[in-house]
Design an enzyme around this catalytic site. Structure first.
Site, mmCIF file in Angstrom:
data_model
loop_
_atom_site.group_PDB
_atom_site.id
_atom_site.type_symbol
_atom_site.label_atom_id
_atom_site.label_comp_id
_atom_site.label_asym_id
_atom_site.label_seq_id
_atom_site.Cartn_x
_atom_site.Cartn_y
_atom_site.Cartn_z
ATOM 1 N N ASP A 174 43.867 45.657 41.375
ATOM 2 C CA ASP A 174 43.940 46.022 39.954
ATOM 3 C C ASP A 174 45.376 46.217 39.463
ATOM 4 O O ASP A 174 45.584 46.446 38.271
ATOM 5 C CB ASP A 174 43.132 47.304 39.692
ATOM 6 C CG ASP A 174 41.636 47.034 39.681
ATOM 7 O OD1 ASP A 174 41.242 45.870 39.774
ATOM 8 O OD2 ASP A 174 40.858 48.015 39.590
ATOM 9 N N ARG B 66 38.693 48.488 27.007
ATOM 10 C CA ARG B 66 37.666 48.822 28.005
ATOM 11 C C ARG B 66 38.198 49.831 29.021
ATOM 12 O O ARG B 66 37.418 50.571 29.618
ATOM 13 C CB ARG B 66 37.242 47.557 28.769
ATOM 14 C CG ARG B 66 36.284 46.664 28.031
ATOM 15 C CD ARG B 66 35.805 45.574 28.952
ATOM 16 N NE ARG B 66 35.502 46.117 30.267
ATOM 17 C CZ ARG B 66 35.720 45.472 31.421
ATOM 18 N NH1 ARG B 66 36.210 44.266 31.424
ATOM 19 N NH2 ARG B 66 35.411 46.052 32.557
ATOM 20 N N CYS C 33 31.821 36.832 36.144
ATOM 21 C CA CYS C 33 32.911 37.628 35.599
ATOM 22 C C CYS C 33 34.156 36.783 35.677
ATOM 23 O O CYS C 33 34.282 35.937 36.562
ATOM 24 C CB CYS C 33 33.044 38.886 36.446
ATOM 25 S SG CYS C 33 34.525 39.798 36.144
ATOM 26 N N ASN D 283 37.303 54.259 36.786
ATOM 27 C CA ASN D 283 36.508 53.795 37.930
ATOM 28 C C ASN D 283 35.926 54.936 38.755
ATOM 29 O O ASN D 283 35.041 54.713 39.585
ATOM 30 C CB ASN D 283 37.343 52.872 38.828
ATOM 31 C CG ASN D 283 37.538 51.508 38.185
ATOM 32 O OD1 ASN D 283 36.965 51.230 37.129
ATOM 33 N ND2 ASN D 283 38.347 50.674 38.812
HETATM 34 C C1 UD1 Z 1 35.707 47.945 41.856
HETATM 35 C C2 UD1 Z 1 36.523 48.316 40.641
HETATM 36 C C3 UD1 Z 1 37.459 47.173 40.247
HETATM 37 C C4 UD1 Z 1 38.321 46.773 41.450
HETATM 38 C C5 UD1 Z 1 37.453 46.502 42.677
HETATM 39 C C6 UD1 Z 1 38.271 46.258 43.940
HETATM 40 C C7 UD1 Z 1 35.013 49.785 39.447
HETATM 41 C C8 UD1 Z 1 34.154 50.017 38.264
HETATM 42 N N1 UD1 Z 1 35.605 48.609 39.538
HETATM 43 O O1 UD1 Z 1 34.911 46.822 41.500
HETATM 44 O O2 UD1 Z 1 38.284 47.605 39.172
HETATM 45 O O3 UD1 Z 1 39.040 45.605 41.139
HETATM 46 O O4 UD1 Z 1 36.590 47.626 42.938
HETATM 47 O O5 UD1 Z 1 39.098 47.337 44.191
HETATM 48 O O6 UD1 Z 1 35.199 50.667 40.277
HETATM 49 N N2 UD1 Z 1 31.392 41.640 46.777
HETATM 50 C C9 UD1 Z 1 30.404 40.872 47.340
HETATM 51 N N3 UD1 Z 1 29.120 41.341 47.272
HETATM 52 C C10 UD1 Z 1 28.810 42.530 46.702
HETATM 53 C C11 UD1 Z 1 29.832 43.323 46.140
HETATM 54 C C12 UD1 Z 1 31.123 42.837 46.202
HETATM 55 O O7 UD1 Z 1 30.655 39.789 47.859
HETATM 56 O O8 UD1 Z 1 27.624 42.904 46.688
HETATM 57 C C13 UD1 Z 1 32.784 41.146 46.824
HETATM 58 C C14 UD1 Z 1 33.385 40.966 45.424
HETATM 59 O O9 UD1 Z 1 33.034 39.720 44.874
HETATM 60 C C15 UD1 Z 1 34.864 41.083 45.732
HETATM 61 C C16 UD1 Z 1 34.905 42.113 46.865
HETATM 62 O O10 UD1 Z 1 33.587 42.138 47.414
HETATM 63 O O11 UD1 Z 1 35.350 39.853 46.184
HETATM 64 C C17 UD1 Z 1 35.287 43.517 46.438
HETATM 65 O O12 UD1 Z 1 34.491 43.895 45.327
HETATM 66 P P1 UD1 Z 1 34.070 45.408 45.072
HETATM 67 O O13 UD1 Z 1 34.918 46.287 45.919
HETATM 68 O O14 UD1 Z 1 32.602 45.518 45.194
HETATM 69 O O15 UD1 Z 1 34.486 45.584 43.561
HETATM 70 P P2 UD1 Z 1 33.698 46.366 42.426
HETATM 71 O O16 UD1 Z 1 33.039 47.565 42.985
HETATM 72 O O17 UD1 Z 1 32.895 45.412 41.631
#
Ligand code: UD1
Length: 422
Positions: free
Chosen positions: A307, A399, A118, A23
């Site tokens: 995670d 992955r 997802c 990540n």
């Molecule tokens: C990253 C990690 C993932 C981890 C997650 C939370 C990577 C590649 N993946 O995922 O392994 O589980 O952080 O620690 O680094 N959200 C919104 N709108 C957005 C973006 C996010 O509503 O535009 C929400 C998501 O649905 C979720 C929350 O915010 O409920 C946190 O997600 P986010 O921190 O963005 O996770 P990722 O970056 O996708």
């Protein structure tokens, strides 16, 4: 397709060397679009990284993997760049959306496939787009693609995220890198992986300050010619093997880590009764037969990571009493529960809380999982079960976990990969 065969109840002893963080590597790879010549070290050679490299090649960044050294050398010198991230490369790996920020800030346009749904939740990208719009991008969604433009370039501004997102913080940072003037981001994710991206961007030539959850970045167009960066260790992989040690360890030691980054993990395992000792950059972990129940809630860093929730749940099945996990980050992240129940676990879910009743004896079964961390939790369950566990659909594991069976085998686990027959 392949599967894993696990014979449980073997003590784990010896050392496990933790790989570089997937990540952290993914956003840094996206950031190489901003760079000229980069050597990345300590890269985990797992499927998501190969997919990101394929995406970078498609865009026009040359990539070369040095397998023996775990290095990747990247060169971004072509004039003719493709500012497109197609569906086939973003659908299996959500982090593909991180090329949006760097493409937009450097080439003033980008067309990036929406990552789609997802297994663990809806995972929208609205917060990514909010930041890019504030920086001055015009954005349309058409035929499943984000089409973004900033004809005059992006301009620094103040952005407050309504909720904390790792990916949106990273995309905003990448976009602000070459924006005119200063960008101030508030309510940011400050995961160690975000801080590793910041360290990389500083090496590229940026000036960035982190104050609590506020990040201030000064836009620049002066890019350093050659940059070397060693990716930080994978704290989720480390946490997974710490749980394995708490389940079956007999002086298992986890190396290539920075213990202070694993504070909440170590604290949680110690509270449950696991025997843990830290000596410099090594953590020793051994099993304790009488584990205590615990309640945890998943939170952004420095809180307990979502995670690692599925893995900790397996340990909770062995603790005396009712343990609780409240999942606050993703809305559908208990999909390992039905499979753990098939192995004998006693777990109830009410809204976003799982109640785990222990201790329970687990019995091997044929199982499968629908995401990365859920899959590894079933491996851990297999390691403590009577009889044999067969884990199907292991492409999820591939992955994100580098050499999982080799690392466990070296510590005397009975685990092997076999072909999946239908
Ligand atoms: C990253 C990690 C993932 C981890 C997650 C939370 C990577 C590649 N993946 O995922 O392994 O589980 O952080 O620690 O680094 N959200 C919104 N709108 C957005 C973006 C996010 O509503 O535009 C929400 C998501 O649905 C979720 C929350 O915010 O409920 C946190 O997600 P986010 O921190 O963005 O996770 P990722 O970056 O996708």
């Amino acid at each position: 397709m392949q599967k894993l065969l696990i014979k449980g109840r073997r003590e784990l002893s010896g050392s496990i060397s933790i790989s570089g963080s997937k990540n952290a590597t993914l956003p840094i790879l996206a950031a190489t679009i901003l760079a000229k010549s980069v050597t990345l070290k300590n890269v985990p050679l797992v499927k998501d990284i190969f997919t990101m490299l394929e995406l970078l090649e498609f865009i026009g960044v040359e990539t070369k993997i040095q397998y023996n050294k775990k290095n990747i050398v990247l060169k971004n010198q072509k004039k003719d760049i493709n500012t497109l991230a197609p569906y086939r490369l973003v659908k299996t790996m959500r982090a593909g959306v991180l090329v949006l920020g760097p493409l937009l800030t450097k080439y003033k346009k980008a067309k990036v496939s929406l990552p789609g749904g997802c297994a663990i939740g809806t995972r929208p990208v609205d917060l990514h787009l909010l930041a890019l719009k504030k920086l001055g991008a015009q954005i349309k969604i058409k035929n499943g693609y984000v089409i973004a433009q900033a004809k005059k370039g992006l301009t620094g501004c103040k952005i407050r995220f309504p909720s904390i997102s790792v990916g949106a913080t990273e995309n905003a940072l990448l976009a602000a890198f070459s924006a005119k003037g200063i960008t101030t981001l508030s309510n940011c994710a400050i995961e160690p992986e975000v801080l590793d991206l910041i360290n990389f961007l500083k090496k590229l030539g940026s000036v960035i300050k982190v104050i609590g959850r506020k990040i201030i970045i000064a836009g620049t167009n002066k890019i350093n010619e050659k940059v070397n960066h060693k990716v930080i260790f994978d704290r989720i992989e480390a946490g997974t093997y710490l749980v394995a040690g708490a389940l079956m360890g007999k002086k298992l030691f986890i190396k290539n880590i920075v213990p202070k980054i694993l504070k909440i993990e170590v604290e949680t395992l110690k509270k449950m009764g696991a025997k843990i000792k830290i000596k410099k950059n090594i953590i020793y972990v051994s099993r304790n037969k009488s584990l205590k129940k615990i309640n945890i809630s998943t939170k952004p860093y420095p809180g307990f990571p979502t995670d690692l929730q599925a893995q900790l749940m397996v340990l909770m099945t062995q603790a005396k009493g009712v343990s609780k996990i409240q999942e606050n980050i993703f809305e559908n992240r208990f999909m390992h529960v039905p499979e753990l129940k098939r192995m004998g676990a006693k777990i109830q879910i009410k809204n976003k809380t799982a109640y785990i009743y222990g201790p329970t004896k687990l019995i091997g079964a044929e199982v499968m999982a629908t995401d990365l961390r859920a899959s590894v939790s079933l491996v851990l369950a297999g390691l403590i079960s009577d009889n044999r566990t067969i884990l199907n659909r292991i492409y999820h594991l591939d992955r994100g976990y580098e050499s999982l069976e080799a690392k466990l085998k070296r510590c005397k686990a009975d685990i092997k990969r076999a072909k999946y027959e239908i």
